[in-house]
Design a protein around this motif. Structure first.
Motif, mmCIF file in Angstrom:
data_model
loop_
_atom_site.group_PDB
_atom_site.id
_atom_site.type_symbol
_atom_site.label_atom_id
_atom_site.label_comp_id
_atom_site.label_asym_id
_atom_site.label_seq_id
_atom_site.Cartn_x
_atom_site.Cartn_y
_atom_site.Cartn_z
ATOM 1 N N ASN A 33 -4.137 19.991 14.783
ATOM 2 C CA ASN A 33 -2.847 19.410 15.504
ATOM 3 C C ASN A 33 -3.678 18.216 16.606
ATOM 4 O OD1 ASN A 33 -0.713 18.514 16.784
ATOM 5 N ND2 ASN A 33 -0.127 20.238 17.799
ATOM 6 N N PHE A 71 3.863 10.208 2.114
ATOM 7 C CA PHE A 71 3.414 8.953 1.824
ATOM 8 C C PHE A 71 4.430 7.870 1.917
ATOM 9 C CE2 PHE A 71 1.111 11.835 -1.058
ATOM 10 C CZ PHE A 71 -0.381 11.538 -0.894
ATOM 11 N N TRP A 111 5.713 7.856 -6.170
ATOM 12 C CA TRP A 111 5.018 6.830 -6.632
ATOM 13 C C TRP A 111 4.168 7.162 -7.891
ATOM 14 C CZ3 TRP A 111 -0.283 7.223 -4.718
ATOM 15 C CH2 TRP A 111 -0.859 8.394 -3.920
ATOM 16 N N ASN A 112 3.760 8.332 -8.211
ATOM 17 C CA ASN A 112 3.053 8.507 -9.374
ATOM 18 C C ASN A 112 3.903 8.651 -10.589
ATOM 19 O OD1 ASN A 112 0.183 9.323 -8.819
ATOM 20 N ND2 ASN A 112 0.956 10.158 -7.096
ATOM 21 N N HIS A 158 -4.101 11.912 13.539
ATOM 22 C CA HIS A 158 -4.870 11.678 12.100
ATOM 23 C C HIS A 158 -4.505 10.400 11.688
ATOM 24 C CE1 HIS A 158 -5.370 15.912 11.286
ATOM 25 N NE2 HIS A 158 -4.258 16.292 11.953
ATOM 26 N N GLY A 159 -5.792 9.897 11.001
ATOM 27 C CA GLY A 159 -5.671 8.862 10.239
ATOM 28 C C GLY A 159 -4.930 8.644 8.930
ATOM 29 N N ASN A 160 -4.586 7.409 8.606
ATOM 30 C CA ASN A 160 -3.843 7.493 7.242
ATOM 31 C C ASN A 160 -5.218 7.066 6.011
ATOM 32 O OD1 ASN A 160 -1.848 7.681 8.459
ATOM 33 N ND2 ASN A 160 -1.072 5.502 8.294
ATOM 34 N N VAL A 161 -4.643 7.572 4.759
ATOM 35 C CA VAL A 161 -5.737 7.216 3.767
ATOM 36 C C VAL A 161 -4.553 6.268 2.807
ATOM 37 C CG1 VAL A 161 -6.598 7.729 1.472
ATOM 38 C CG2 VAL A 161 -6.987 9.216 3.671
ATOM 39 N N GLN A 162 -4.982 5.072 2.504
ATOM 40 C CA GLN A 162 -4.038 3.880 2.291
ATOM 41 C C GLN A 162 -4.568 3.544 0.500
ATOM 42 O OE1 GLN A 162 -2.866 0.780 4.534
ATOM 43 N NE2 GLN A 162 -3.391 1.563 6.443
ATOM 44 N N GLN A 163 -3.596 3.805 -0.407
ATOM 45 C CA GLN A 163 -3.917 3.228 -1.759
ATOM 46 C C GLN A 163 -3.633 1.812 -1.652
ATOM 47 O OE1 GLN A 163 -2.389 4.843 -5.616
ATOM 48 N NE2 GLN A 163 -0.991 2.930 -5.217
ATOM 49 N N VAL A 164 -4.754 0.894 -1.935
ATOM 50 C CA VAL A 164 -4.457 -0.707 -2.160
ATOM 51 C C VAL A 164 -4.823 -0.916 -3.581
ATOM 52 C CG1 VAL A 164 -5.259 -1.012 0.223
ATOM 53 C CG2 VAL A 164 -7.037 -0.961 -1.571
ATOM 54 N N ASN A 182 0.767 -1.211 -0.039
ATOM 55 C CA ASN A 182 -0.075 -0.077 0.073
ATOM 56 C C ASN A 182 1.044 1.112 -0.091
ATOM 57 O OD1 ASN A 182 -2.084 -1.947 0.318
ATOM 58 N ND2 ASN A 182 -2.531 -1.242 2.317
ATOM 59 N N VAL A 183 0.287 2.339 -0.364
ATOM 60 C CA VAL A 183 0.840 3.675 -0.152
ATOM 61 C C VAL A 183 0.162 4.276 0.620
ATOM 62 C CG1 VAL A 183 1.671 5.788 -1.280
ATOM 63 C CG2 VAL A 183 2.053 3.745 -2.636
ATOM 64 N N GLN A 184 0.317 4.896 1.810
ATOM 65 C CA GLN A 184 -0.220 5.515 2.724
ATOM 66 C C GLN A 184 -0.006 6.961 3.012
ATOM 67 O OE1 GLN A 184 -0.802 3.305 6.540
ATOM 68 N NE2 GLN A 184 -0.054 1.308 5.850
ATOM 69 N N GLN A 185 -1.176 7.617 2.839
ATOM 70 C CA GLN A 185 -0.896 9.168 3.107
ATOM 71 C C GLN A 185 -0.805 9.147 4.743
ATOM 72 O OE1 GLN A 185 -2.936 12.925 1.619
ATOM 73 N NE2 GLN A 185 -4.173 12.237 3.617
ATOM 74 N N VAL A 186 0.359 9.976 5.296
ATOM 75 C CA VAL A 186 0.044 10.061 6.803
ATOM 76 C C VAL A 186 0.413 11.510 6.796
ATOM 77 C CG1 VAL A 186 1.163 7.742 7.453
ATOM 78 C CG2 VAL A 186 2.518 10.113 7.057
ATOM 79 N N LEU A 187 -0.439 12.058 7.843
ATOM 80 C CA LEU A 187 -0.564 13.643 8.156
ATOM 81 C C LEU A 187 0.136 13.709 9.507
ATOM 82 C CD1 LEU A 187 -4.060 14.507 7.105
ATOM 83 C CD2 LEU A 187 -2.077 14.800 5.726
ATOM 84 N N TRP A 202 1.913 16.335 12.480
ATOM 85 C CA TRP A 202 2.107 17.764 12.582
ATOM 86 C C TRP A 202 3.765 18.137 13.122
ATOM 87 C CZ3 TRP A 202 -1.403 21.575 12.742
ATOM 88 C CH2 TRP A 202 -0.958 22.861 13.429
ATOM 89 N N GLU A 237 -7.771 21.201 9.143
ATOM 90 C CA GLU A 237 -6.571 20.284 9.494
ATOM 91 C C GLU A 237 -6.425 21.017 11.143
ATOM 92 O OE1 GLU A 237 -3.523 21.059 6.907
ATOM 93 O OE2 GLU A 237 -4.344 19.598 5.439
ATOM 94 N N LEU A 287 0.585 21.291 9.748
ATOM 95 C CA LEU A 287 0.300 19.734 9.287
ATOM 96 C C LEU A 287 0.931 19.459 8.430
ATOM 97 C CD1 LEU A 287 -1.356 17.352 10.725
ATOM 98 C CD2 LEU A 287 -3.209 17.871 9.230
ATOM 99 N N TYR A 345 4.313 13.223 -4.181
ATOM 100 C CA TYR A 345 3.442 12.354 -4.950
ATOM 101 C C TYR A 345 4.665 11.645 -5.787
ATOM 102 C CZ TYR A 345 -0.858 14.178 -2.959
ATOM 103 O OH TYR A 345 -1.946 14.333 -2.073
ATOM 104 N N HIS A 387 4.857 5.291 14.722
ATOM 105 C CA HIS A 387 3.542 4.926 14.162
ATOM 106 C C HIS A 387 3.541 3.590 13.044
ATOM 107 C CE1 HIS A 387 2.328 8.822 15.606
ATOM 108 N NE2 HIS A 387 1.121 8.442 15.460
ATOM 109 N N PHE A 388 4.794 3.192 12.783
ATOM 110 C CA PHE A 388 4.852 2.215 11.952
ATOM 111 C C PHE A 388 5.823 1.058 12.586
ATOM 112 C CE2 PHE A 388 3.321 5.288 9.100
ATOM 113 C CZ PHE A 388 2.561 4.635 8.450
ATOM 114 N N ASN A 428 6.176 20.805 14.711
ATOM 115 C CA ASN A 428 6.191 21.853 15.347
ATOM 116 C C ASN A 428 7.195 22.891 15.098
ATOM 117 O OD1 ASN A 428 4.549 21.359 17.860
ATOM 118 N ND2 ASN A 428 6.042 19.776 18.410
#
Lengths: 388, 388
Positions: free
Chosen positions: B137, A160, A191-192, B140-146, A142-147, A149, B135, A156, A188, A276-277, A151
């Motif tokens: 602080n 990916f 991966w794109n 945040h969850g992720n958005v995963q490309q599968v 998968n390719v995961q967008q993470v947001l 913060w 947005e 934000l 992007y 987180h991973f 400082n």
């Protein structure tokens, strides 16, 4: 007699023209694979020529910024503007845009890709070796967008994260490659435009590498220097009081490589990813690489923070000398570029490193320039050597 | 005297013009938040007017397809084309494009968003209630490309999966909402235009919902009907031998809602998600909702496969009758739309369902039409009611 000679010349020229048309440019054009759904143009043929069709019935001038000297389109019987590049393009991905009556726009036929600090049109000349990044019926990561913060910038920010197919299933922890885009691109790009995820999926499916995570984030994070903003920046707004760039066409390197990105990457993103991973959070399992400006960032950040990264990759992005990396404890250095760039530099640099006892490798992508096929191939060559 | 009167009229007209300009349109324009980095135009003001600036020095006609009747731009002193909408736009997100000398292009100032089967320009009029998708602080969850292989179409297909901030950390399994885009859009719409991930992150951070997963995939998967391809499709290529659409401007509903998407969603994507993510894989923990055409898909698929989904949502996408859902065992029905659509329909339908003993809810988004602010608000209203 004179008229007969002129007529003969005209006939010969017409024959020659017809010959050139029929034998030089093969009429096997198909839609570029990067076209928007259902769009026929732009097209590419088996020799690498690109053909464009732009609808702008009342325009007086339509040009495409691709091909040697660009491609001037002419109005066809259907009222649309048509043209074919005067030369075959290199295999792989190319950014371009079109000029309509002096304005710069994108080709409505293609998908857009962020490059040169703007959304650009993209076209793909199928490469003879494209199998290594093609879509297959295999397990895909998968390719995961993470947001996260930040400082240091009070914002934000986005990254990916490529996670391999077994991630989260086998309960294992993985090494991480931080992989940077080039000047004017964003998070992007790899991966794109680069197909980094497909390259990894294919390498893993073929058993050629041990899986690892790839993190891609935005590297032009000098908050005083937003992409596209340079013409508007007053001298007083320049970061760190640096002098104006000598070359007004491009920002000076010193403007592009300040500490802002190093702080975001090393002090904010890496801790976020490690918390987180499922990562193996140490230097022996962390690499940094980048293309072009991303290579310069890699060069400066790996040398400034040798405790963080054990593997370095510069993709059309400069070289390391033995002196520079003498005290870093680096495990492996990769330096690659296209054969149409200056391959002597990376070859010599790798030889110098090897002569000094370092584990180093150079790679030259045959027939490519400062473009994404070079960097797809570099990733494919570099990935199996990381974390060994 | 006559000249004096004419002069007086001219002065009065000028004063009136100046009055209209100064008091009606506030000069507090700022760049739209959807602009590409560093781009100043398009701009929006506090009243919802949009102002455009397009560089095309040799063009003879530049128009923007936004505002009542569109906005005709005029050439300014700087050689660029300028114009302001004649009316304030509704709050929220709007697709648009520009016309340059008869051709259709995107505004080089903005990011692109896939809508109407093409990449379109996007502009955002800040909504007074935008805090629910802003947005912050917070976690945040992720958005995963599968990427999942589809046997029914013999293709690799894509979906985006929102996973909440605690996903993968708390070891829990989550319910899943399958959330569909509208006609001409794609699997990017709900997170890029709709901010579905930010809406969820904010709801979760405020303790207003129990977290769940959202899956977004491409719903225009009738392989015989690719978006944009309808003008080129020969009658013989029509899927399932269906008759041509009555209205050539848009495909008939029967063409858009065939079994192709139901098979991909129900028999390929759902099993993939349930085997690759920590889901509670049953009807009581699976919902389907969609906007516009995605609502029609939701309607037909939930009724065809009542064993799969326990919660239904139609967002500007039709209604259910008590008879239709009599034997489905549905737990909750949400029906919403904008006040500028036909809210009476969803209000009556929800009342009819409630009168028949069903758990149903209608919601009307105040001051919005068939656009994304309606659907952002619908998701915000619907999410807390799911999986109860």
């Amino acid at each position: 007699m004179k008229r007969a000679i002129i007529l003969l010349v005209i006939v010969l020229m017409a024959l020659d023209y017809g010959y050139a048309q029929n034998t030089e440019i093969k009429e096997d054009f198909v839609p570029s694979e990067l076209n928007q759904p259902g769009k026929q143009y732009p097209m590419v043929n088996s020799q690498g020529y690109a053909r464009f069709r732009i609808e702008a019935p009342e325009a007086t001038s339509v040009r495409v910024g691709l091909g040697q000297g660009g491609t001037i389109l002419t109005k066809g019987d259907d009222g649309a503007w048509w043209g074919t590049t005067s030369n075959p393009l290199d295999e792989g991905f190319h950014y371009y845009h079109i000029y309509v009556d002096g304005g710069t726009f994108n080709d409505p036929g293609t998908e857009n890709f962020y490059g040169s600090t703007r959304q650009e049109s993209g076209i793909e000349i199928p490469a003879h070796d494209k199998a290594f990044y093609e879509e297959r019926n295999i397990p895909h990561g998968n390719v995961q967008q993470v947001l996260f913060w930040s400082n240091s910038t009070n914002k934000l920010k986005k990254a990916f994260v490529y996670t391999p197919p077994t991630y989260g299933i086998d309960g294992k922890k993985y090494p991480v490659l931080y992989l940077q885009h080039g000047w004017g691109e964003n998070e992007y790009a790899w991966w794109n435009q680069g197909h980094a995820n497909l390259i990894m999926d294919n390498l893993i499916a073929e058993g050629k590498i041990e899986p690892f995570i790839i993190v891609m984030t935005y590297g032009m994070t000098n908050e005083g220097f937003r992409p596209g903003a340079r013409s508007q920046a007053a001298p007083g707004n320049r970061p760190n009081g640096q002098r104006p760039a000598q070359n007004a066409q491009r920002p000076a390197r010193s403007m592009r490589l300040n500490n802002g990105f190093e702080a975001v990457l090393c002090d904010e993103l890496i801790p976020y990813i490690d918390s987180h991973f499922n990562t193996i959070a140490n230097k022996e399992h962390r690499a940094m690489a980048g293309l072009s400006m991303g290579g310069m960032e890699t060069h400066s950040i790996t040398l400034a923070r040798p405790e963080l990264f054990g593997y370095y990759g510069l993709l059309s992005g400069g070289t390391y000398s033995p002196e520079e990396i003498a005290n870093t404890g680096v495990k492996f250095v990769f330096m690659g570029c296209g054969s149409k760039e200056r391959p002597e530099g990376v070859i010599k640099a790798a030889n110098d490193l090897k002569a000094a006892g370092f584990n180093a490798m150079s790679y030259v992508s045959e027939g490519t320039a400062h473009e994404f096929l070079t960097w797809r191939r570099c990733l494919y060559q570099m990935a199996p050597k990381l974390f060994k």
